[in-house]
Write a protein that holds these residues in place. Sequence first.
Motif, PDB file in Angstrom:
ATOM      1  N   GLY A   1       0.812  -1.211   0.000  1.00  0.00           N
ATOM      2  CA  GLY A   1       0.000   0.000   0.000  1.00  0.00           C
ATOM      3  C   GLY A   1       0.842   1.256   0.000  1.00  0.00           C
ATOM      4  N   SER A   2       1.958   1.224   0.735  1.00  0.00           N
ATOM      5  CA  SER A   2       2.852   2.386   0.779  1.00  0.00           C
ATOM      6  C   SER A   2       3.461   2.645  -0.598  1.00  0.00           C
ATOM      7  CB  SER A   2       3.958   2.158   1.811  1.00  0.00           C
ATOM      8  OG  SER A   2       3.407   2.012   3.106  1.00  0.00           O
ATOM      9  N   ILE A   3       3.825   1.544  -1.285  1.00  0.00           N
ATOM     10  CA  ILE A   3       4.403   1.704  -2.625  1.00  0.00           C
ATOM     11  C   ILE A   3       3.386   2.359  -3.558  1.00  0.00           C
ATOM     12  CG2 ILE A   3       5.215   0.445  -4.658  1.00  0.00           C
ATOM     13  CD1 ILE A   3       6.399  -1.633  -2.712  1.00  0.00           C
ATOM     14  N   LEU A   4       2.142   1.840  -3.539  1.00  0.00           N
ATOM     15  CA  LEU A   4       1.107   2.429  -4.388  1.00  0.00           C
ATOM     16  C   LEU A   4       0.780   3.852  -3.953  1.00  0.00           C
ATOM     17  CD1 LEU A   4      -1.443  -0.509  -4.927  1.00  0.00           C
ATOM     18  CD2 LEU A   4       0.479   0.185  -6.359  1.00  0.00           C
ATOM     19  N   GLY A   5       0.819   4.095  -2.631  1.00  0.00           N
ATOM     20  CA  GLY A   5       0.551   5.438  -2.131  1.00  0.00           C
ATOM     21  C   GLY A   5       1.552   6.450  -2.636  1.00  0.00           C
ATOM     22  N   VAL A   6       2.820   6.065  -2.628  1.00  0.00           N
ATOM     23  CA  VAL A   6       3.873   6.960  -3.133  1.00  0.00           C
ATOM     24  C   VAL A   6       3.658   7.232  -4.618  1.00  0.00           C
ATOM     25  CG1 VAL A   6       6.340   7.131  -3.634  1.00  0.00           C
ATOM     26  CG2 VAL A   6       5.576   6.319  -1.395  1.00  0.00           C
TER      27      VAL A   6
ATOM     28  N   LEU B   1      -3.131  18.191   0.211  1.00  0.00           N
ATOM     29  CA  LEU B   1      -3.989  17.416   1.103  1.00  0.00           C
ATOM     30  C   LEU B   1      -4.714  16.307   0.352  1.00  0.00           C
ATOM     31  CD1 LEU B   1      -5.566  20.252   3.305  1.00  0.00           C
ATOM     32  CD2 LEU B   1      -3.696  18.688   3.882  1.00  0.00           C
ATOM     33  N   ILE B   2      -5.095  16.607  -0.901  1.00  0.00           N
ATOM     34  CA  ILE B   2      -5.732  15.564  -1.722  1.00  0.00           C
ATOM     35  C   ILE B   2      -4.747  14.424  -1.974  1.00  0.00           C
ATOM     36  CG2 ILE B   2      -6.699  15.061  -4.005  1.00  0.00           C
ATOM     37  CD1 ILE B   2      -7.800  17.927  -4.027  1.00  0.00           C
ATOM     38  N   ALA B   3      -3.503  14.792  -2.283  1.00  0.00           N
ATOM     39  CA  ALA B   3      -2.466  13.778  -2.510  1.00  0.00           C
ATOM     40  C   ALA B   3      -2.253  12.946  -1.254  1.00  0.00           C
ATOM     41  CB  ALA B   3      -1.170  14.448  -2.954  1.00  0.00           C
ATOM     42  N   MET B   4      -2.246  13.617  -0.098  1.00  0.00           N
ATOM     43  CA  MET B   4      -2.072  12.900   1.159  1.00  0.00           C
ATOM     44  C   MET B   4      -3.246  11.949   1.414  1.00  0.00           C
ATOM     45  SD  MET B   4      -1.592  14.481   5.001  1.00  0.00           S
ATOM     46  CE  MET B   4      -0.440  15.709   4.342  1.00  0.00           C
ATOM     47  N   THR B   5      -4.441  12.403   1.070  1.00  0.00           N
ATOM     48  CA  THR B   5      -5.635  11.563   1.241  1.00  0.00           C
ATOM     49  C   THR B   5      -5.535  10.308   0.392  1.00  0.00           C
ATOM     50  OG1 THR B   5      -7.023  13.497   1.682  1.00  0.00           O
ATOM     51  CG2 THR B   5      -8.139  11.482   0.966  1.00  0.00           C
ATOM     52  N   ILE B   6      -5.146  10.475  -0.865  1.00  0.00           N
ATOM     53  CA  ILE B   6      -5.024   9.317  -1.765  1.00  0.00           C
ATOM     54  C   ILE B   6      -3.940   8.371  -1.262  1.00  0.00           C
ATOM     55  CG2 ILE B   6      -4.485   8.578  -4.118  1.00  0.00           C
ATOM     56  CD1 ILE B   6      -7.204  10.011  -3.692  1.00  0.00           C
TER      57      ILE B   6
ATOM     58  N   ALA C   1      -2.714   7.933   1.834  1.00  0.00           N
ATOM     59  CA  ALA C   1      -3.115   7.243   3.060  1.00  0.00           C
ATOM     60  C   ALA C   1      -4.198   6.212   2.792  1.00  0.00           C
ATOM     61  CB  ALA C   1      -3.606   8.274   4.080  1.00  0.00           C
ATOM     62  N   THR C   2      -5.130   6.552   1.893  1.00  0.00           N
ATOM     63  CA  THR C   2      -6.203   5.610   1.563  1.00  0.00           C
ATOM     64  C   THR C   2      -5.653   4.353   0.920  1.00  0.00           C
ATOM     65  OG1 THR C   2      -7.791   7.415   1.264  1.00  0.00           O
ATOM     66  CG2 THR C   2      -8.332   5.298   0.263  1.00  0.00           C
ATOM     67  N   LEU C   3      -4.698   4.520   0.012  1.00  0.00           N
ATOM     68  CA  LEU C   3      -4.120   3.357  -0.652  1.00  0.00           C
ATOM     69  C   LEU C   3      -3.419   2.433   0.339  1.00  0.00           C
ATOM     70  CD1 LEU C   3      -2.791   4.996  -3.936  1.00  0.00           C
ATOM     71  CD2 LEU C   3      -4.514   3.183  -3.773  1.00  0.00           C
ATOM     72  N   VAL C   4      -2.750   3.010   1.312  1.00  0.00           N
ATOM     73  CA  VAL C   4      -2.119   2.179   2.337  1.00  0.00           C
ATOM     74  C   VAL C   4      -3.188   1.384   3.087  1.00  0.00           C
ATOM     75  CG1 VAL C   4      -0.813   2.186   4.502  1.00  0.00           C
ATOM     76  CG2 VAL C   4      -0.141   3.713   2.642  1.00  0.00           C
TER      77      VAL C   4
END
Length: 454
Positions: free
Chosen positions: A359-364, A387-392, A394-397
């Motif tokens: 999830g972290s890999i996809l989040g990055v 903030l939108i980028a951070m939301t995406i 964190a959600t992916l993780v």
Amino acid sequence: MNEFSPLAGGDAIAIARVLANEHIADIVEALNQEPRETASELLCEVPFERLVEIFDQPKLNGASELVEALPRIKAGRLLAAMSVDRAADILRDLNEPARSELLGGLAPPLRATLLAILGYPEGSAASLMTTEYVSVPPDWSVARTLDYIRKVERTRETVYAIYIVDPQTHVLLRSTSLRRLIAGEPDELIMAIAPDRAPITVSPLTDSEKVAQLISKYDLLAVPVVDNGKLLGIVTIDDIIDTMISETTEDVHRFGGMEALDEPYMKMGFLAMIQKRAGWLCALFISEMLTANAMQSYEGELEKAIVLTLFIPLIMSSGGNSGSQATSLVIRALALREIGLGDWWRVALRELPTGLVLGSILGVVGVCRIALWQYLGFYDYGPHWPLIAMTIGATLVGIVTFGSLSGSMLPFALKRIGFDPASASAPFVATLVDVTGLVIYFSVALVILRGTLL
């Protein structure tokens, strides 16, 4: 099989003569491509000995229907001449009254043997066994055993495994291989050359998967089926391979989100195909309706931040993909007995960090994509794009971790309650993660974007 493929379009008798000289596997492959009527017409012209060889092939599709199309007398002779296990398979698929009529025309000993095999549950060791094996008493010599094998070789399923049984009780004492027999001295007793250990055996009700595992583990050509020590028959490696291919095909169909097909794809009728697929599709569609319910619950948030809708497909597919990966790995590991029901917590402890890292890999990747599009001017996400980028991210993780964990646990749950783990199909896991993924997505958005977009 270059001389005719397909078979139709020529004189049936002429083609049947060609069939008599072709390799059995090629004949079966060609017959499988033909309509049942054409195949039946051709088989009526094939010499009887060749006909027995053709029907002894497990890969012959619709064998029971082809037998039923033959004249009753010829069909009865065919069943009597075939290997016992294959004859039982064909009779099992026959409908009444054809089955009873054919059984009634067989010799009493053969009829009793077939009825005994048919009495066992399908998929059990006894339902797959053959009674055509080589067995000798313990006081026979190597030379006498070899002479006996020469006489009965044509009527036995295999001669590579020799079973030593008590002539009075028919209890299995030892087993040996043809290689050991050939290497032994002619005057030696067969008990002297047999390995000094109890044979690997299975009970009549042993599942075919367990039989396959034993054959693979101990590198056997056949495994004896015994009941209270008495030898009932043997399951040969070719029969278990055919069975496992059939079961694997059923699992693949179920894993794809549909009922297992009873016939080859190209032989399935249109209505039958619809019936096999419609039920699962409807069930998955109804399940997916929960996705709409989840989105309706966050309708207000979507109205305030339309930009969030752009990433819904991305979020849902990532969670479904991770769940499908985990499910595939666990189902296969369960099938191969690499893990058991008691290992669920070990799998959970393994999938939890795996999901976090994936999830972290996809989040990055997701964060980088939003930042790159913003800086290059491909799309303007507004002043709160970090903030939108951070939301995406964190959600992916969260959703990939949840997908990996739930996808790996679902097969355990199904097996625990008695269902086939293969029922945890990829579409079903994806549907489950889709609904929960939306909840995770909007919950994370509410925390990060509260006071700005929300």
